[in-house]
Design a protein around this motif. Structure first.
Motif, mmCIF file in Angstrom:
data_model
loop_
_atom_site.group_PDB
_atom_site.id
_atom_site.type_symbol
_atom_site.label_atom_id
_atom_site.label_comp_id
_atom_site.label_asym_id
_atom_site.label_seq_id
_atom_site.Cartn_x
_atom_site.Cartn_y
_atom_site.Cartn_z
ATOM 1 N N LEU A 355 -1.537 25.520 3.030
ATOM 2 C CA LEU A 355 -0.967 25.680 4.318
ATOM 3 C C LEU A 355 -1.658 24.437 5.406
ATOM 4 N N ILE A 356 -2.997 24.571 5.307
ATOM 5 C CA ILE A 356 -3.684 23.854 6.387
ATOM 6 C C ILE A 356 -3.439 22.204 5.802
ATOM 7 N N GLN A 357 -3.384 22.118 4.597
ATOM 8 C CA GLN A 357 -3.156 20.417 3.951
ATOM 9 C C GLN A 357 -1.932 20.217 4.249
ATOM 10 N N TYR A 358 -0.650 21.151 4.263
ATOM 11 C CA TYR A 358 0.446 20.816 4.258
ATOM 12 C C TYR A 358 0.899 20.264 5.780
ATOM 13 N N THR A 359 0.286 20.914 6.668
ATOM 14 C CA THR A 359 0.566 20.812 8.444
ATOM 15 C C THR A 359 -0.517 19.585 8.737
ATOM 16 N N HIS A 360 -1.532 19.165 8.139
ATOM 17 C CA HIS A 360 -2.297 18.208 8.722
ATOM 18 C C HIS A 360 -1.899 17.082 9.213
ATOM 19 N N PRO A 361 -1.006 16.250 8.344
ATOM 20 C CA PRO A 361 -0.319 14.875 8.788
ATOM 21 C C PRO A 361 0.541 14.884 9.707
ATOM 22 N N PHE A 362 0.926 15.927 10.207
ATOM 23 C CA PHE A 362 2.358 16.016 11.095
ATOM 24 C C PHE A 362 1.898 16.424 12.601
ATOM 25 N N VAL A 363 3.012 15.931 13.707
ATOM 26 C CA VAL A 363 2.666 16.275 14.982
ATOM 27 C C VAL A 363 3.372 17.497 15.137
ATOM 28 N N SER A 364 4.746 17.682 14.348
ATOM 29 C CA SER A 364 5.502 18.803 14.389
ATOM 30 C C SER A 364 5.999 19.315 13.028
ATOM 31 N N ASP A 366 8.700 21.762 10.844
ATOM 32 C CA ASP A 366 10.147 22.869 10.991
ATOM 33 C C ASP A 366 9.473 23.850 9.696
ATOM 34 N N LEU A 367 9.351 25.200 10.538
ATOM 35 C CA LEU A 367 8.771 26.251 9.796
ATOM 36 C C LEU A 367 9.664 26.802 8.616
ATOM 37 N N ARG A 368 11.244 26.532 9.134
ATOM 38 C CA ARG A 368 12.109 26.682 7.891
ATOM 39 C C ARG A 368 11.926 26.065 6.708
ATOM 40 N N MET A 369 11.687 24.781 6.772
ATOM 41 C CA MET A 369 11.383 23.830 5.689
ATOM 42 C C MET A 369 10.124 24.085 4.987
ATOM 43 N N MET A 370 9.152 24.331 5.950
ATOM 44 C CA MET A 370 7.833 24.882 5.276
ATOM 45 C C MET A 370 7.935 26.087 4.502
ATOM 46 N N ALA A 371 8.691 27.268 4.862
ATOM 47 C CA ALA A 371 8.901 28.589 4.299
ATOM 48 C C ALA A 371 9.369 28.130 2.819
ATOM 49 N N ASP A 372 10.512 27.337 2.949
ATOM 50 C CA ASP A 372 10.890 26.836 1.560
ATOM 51 C C ASP A 372 10.130 26.337 0.545
ATOM 52 N N ALA A 373 9.250 25.466 1.109
ATOM 53 C CA ALA A 373 8.034 24.828 0.281
ATOM 54 C C ALA A 373 7.107 25.897 -0.392
ATOM 55 N N PHE A 374 7.022 26.885 0.620
ATOM 56 C CA PHE A 374 5.769 28.004 0.067
ATOM 57 C C PHE A 374 6.636 29.017 -0.572
ATOM 58 N N LYS A 375 7.948 29.037 -0.987
ATOM 59 C CA LYS A 375 8.752 30.094 -1.551
ATOM 60 C C LYS A 375 8.458 31.380 -0.516
ATOM 61 N N THR A 376 8.600 31.538 0.728
ATOM 62 C CA THR A 376 8.174 32.475 1.516
ATOM 63 C C THR A 376 9.090 32.769 2.785
ATOM 64 N N VAL A 378 10.270 32.976 6.781
ATOM 65 C CA VAL A 378 9.875 32.400 8.010
ATOM 66 C C VAL A 378 8.865 33.330 8.731
ATOM 67 N N ALA A 379 9.111 34.543 8.893
ATOM 68 C CA ALA A 379 8.286 35.509 9.524
ATOM 69 C C ALA A 379 7.048 35.691 8.637
ATOM 70 N N GLY A 380 7.017 35.674 7.443
ATOM 71 C CA GLY A 380 5.911 35.795 6.750
ATOM 72 C C GLY A 380 4.889 34.653 6.735
ATOM 73 N N LEU A 381 5.740 33.292 6.982
ATOM 74 C CA LEU A 381 4.814 32.110 7.236
ATOM 75 C C LEU A 381 4.263 32.378 8.543
ATOM 76 N N GLU A 382 5.029 32.647 9.432
ATOM 77 C CA GLU A 382 4.407 32.746 10.925
ATOM 78 C C GLU A 382 3.065 33.640 10.962
ATOM 79 N N LYS A 383 3.087 34.608 10.195
ATOM 80 C CA LYS A 383 1.948 35.304 10.229
ATOM 81 C C LYS A 383 0.604 34.797 9.509
ATOM 82 N N GLU A 384 1.020 34.256 8.491
ATOM 83 C CA GLU A 384 -0.077 33.485 7.772
ATOM 84 C C GLU A 384 -0.590 32.155 8.806
ATOM 85 N N LEU A 385 0.372 31.476 9.423
ATOM 86 C CA LEU A 385 -0.196 30.180 10.292
ATOM 87 C C LEU A 385 -0.898 31.193 11.367
ATOM 88 N N GLU A 386 -0.479 32.077 12.156
ATOM 89 C CA GLU A 386 -0.882 32.878 13.247
ATOM 90 C C GLU A 386 -2.508 33.047 12.820
#
Length: 453
Positions: A355-364, A366-376, A378-386
């Protein structure tokens, strides 16, 4: 998803190549098709107990089979493991363990795998005779004060107790040989024996201690022995949850070890333990230099294609594929004698790093696309990122309404001005100090002060 400045960043290209670069892309894209073709089909299959047990010898083979029987939900696999454990024990002399296995079988394998009282009585009688003979020999050696004979006598006692499952007495006997060791090779032999029994007892503090003792006699260490010591040290660090140290030890194991340490660990275990610990604890540079480009360790990874592929996928930012491999491997890893307690922790750490490595290169992001990438979700991804933001592992803010993660980047303009001001202040201080020294020398201040004294 907006790139920072340069969309040609290799990591960003890899991420877009992962099949999550646009909303309209489907899983059947060309990249994912290629990945599917190159993927081994074995990772999700149930554990082949016969092939797995064939990797080990001695007591560890039996204990691993019993561990599978105790922790497996499949009744067929349980009985297969117990059957193989029964047959293996009958080749040895451990009647206590035999009785435990018969009790676990409980008649489910038919009359051929029931209690063999005749065999137990015969083995116990032979054991008593053998023990009496060893005691008489050791007493004779003590009387004659022959150090080498006394050492061998205690060593024989250690082997005897180990064969009969008395691990505590075996350990004491091996350790007693230390006072009668006359060469470096004797010390190495004593350490390896003590390490073997300590691993079986789960006393990993003893393992670390005797690995250190063995390493203090480098003149007697051949490459094979060094590899065995590194395997043992890796297991000790793994048990202590020092995953980075464990990874380093497993990565240093030489290819000459092969199957020669099968009474403790198999080459496949070296690849699995080392690979997962490295993923959980190494940064990208270390992962590249010490794992992917490590020629010796590559030989071990070839034995476990799933681990090799998931490491490559992680480094290439193909997270969906990497997490899929991990998911397929999990059920079998939970049946591993040494790794089962650490699977959940290692998986959490690997996922957090992804998750850290995925977000590192970007300014912003999209959590929906990121959730697709991690097979989870959006709500679950938000908790992990929090959780990661709270732990200060990701410098970002979450827009919960628009489902976008915004990176918190330092104000580069302000930081540059601050550095310029600091440099100017340091220059001003240095120039004033130089002028002061020059004036002191010009007016001969130091000489006049010395004359007054």
């Amino acid at each position: 998803m907006d790139g920072e400045y340069d969309i040609s960043n290799p990591m960003m290209e890899d991420m877009y190549a992962n099949g999550f670069g646009g909303v309209d892309e489907s899983p059947s894209s060309s990249t994912s098709t290629t990945t599917q073709k190159n993927r081994p089909i074995i990772s999700g299959e149930p554990l082949d107990i016969e092939a797995y047990a064939g990797l080990y010898t001695g007591r560890t083979k039996i204990m691993r089979l019993l561990f599978i029987a105790d922790h497996c939900d499949n009744p067929g696999m349980q009985l297969e493991a117990l059957r193989m454990a029964y047959d293996e024990i009958k080749k040895g002399e451990n009647t206590q363990l035999f009785r435990e296995v018969v009790q676990k079988i409980d008649g489910r394998l038919g009359p051929n795998y029931s209690m063999d009282a005749t065999w137990c009585t015969m083995v116990d009688r032979k054991a008593e005779q053998r023990k009496e003979k060893l005691e008489n020999e050791l007493n004779a050696y003590r009387t004659n004060l022959i150090k080498e004979s006394i050492r061998m006598g205690y060593n024989d006692f250690g082997d005897f107790y180990y064969a009969h499952g008395a691990l505590g007495d075996s350990f004491k006997s091996y350790v007693r040989t230390r006072d009668y060791c006359t060469t470096s090779k004797h010390i190495i032999q004593m350490c390896l024996s003590a390490i073997l029994v300590s691993i079986e007892m789960g006393q990993f503090t003893h393992v670390t201690s005797y690995v250190s003792k063995a390493e203090q006699t480098p003149e007697a260490l051949d490459p094979l022995t060094v590899s065995k010591l590194r395997c043992a040290a890796g297991l000790a660090h793994l048990e202590a949850k020092k995953y980075k140290l464990a990874a380093r030890k497993f990565l240093e194991v030489g290819p000459e070890s092969g199957n020669s340490y099968s009474e403790v660990i198999a080459p496949q275990d070296v690849a699995t333990y080392g690979g997962l610990c490295a993923l959980a604890s190494f940064d990208r540079t270390e992962l590249k230099n010490k794992v992917i480009d490590n020629i010796n360790f590559r030989n071990f990874l070839e034995l476990v294609p799933e681990v090799r592929e998931l490491i490559n996928d992680f480094y290439s930012s193909h997270y969906a594929s990497c997490l899929e491999y991990l998911g397929n491997l999990k059920s079998n890893l939970m049946l591993d004698f040494h790794l089962h307690d650490h699977v959940a922790t290692l998986y959490d750490q690997i996922r957090s790093k992804a998750l850290i490595q995925y977000t590192h290169p970007f300014v912003s992001v999209d959590l929906r696309m990121m959730a697709d990438a991690f097979k989870t979700s959006v709500a679950g991804l938000e908790k992990e990122l929090e959780a990661l933001i709270t732990d200060n592992q990701i410098q970002a803010r979450i827009d919960s309404h628009n489902k976008i993660l915004y990176a918190r980047h330092a104000d580069q303009r302000n930081a540059t001005f601050q550095r310029v001001l600091q440099t100017g202040n340091e220059f001003d201080r240095d120039v004033r100090a130089m002028l002061l020294r020059a004036n002191l020398l010009k007016h001969d201040y130091n000489l006049r002060a010395s004359r007054k004294l």
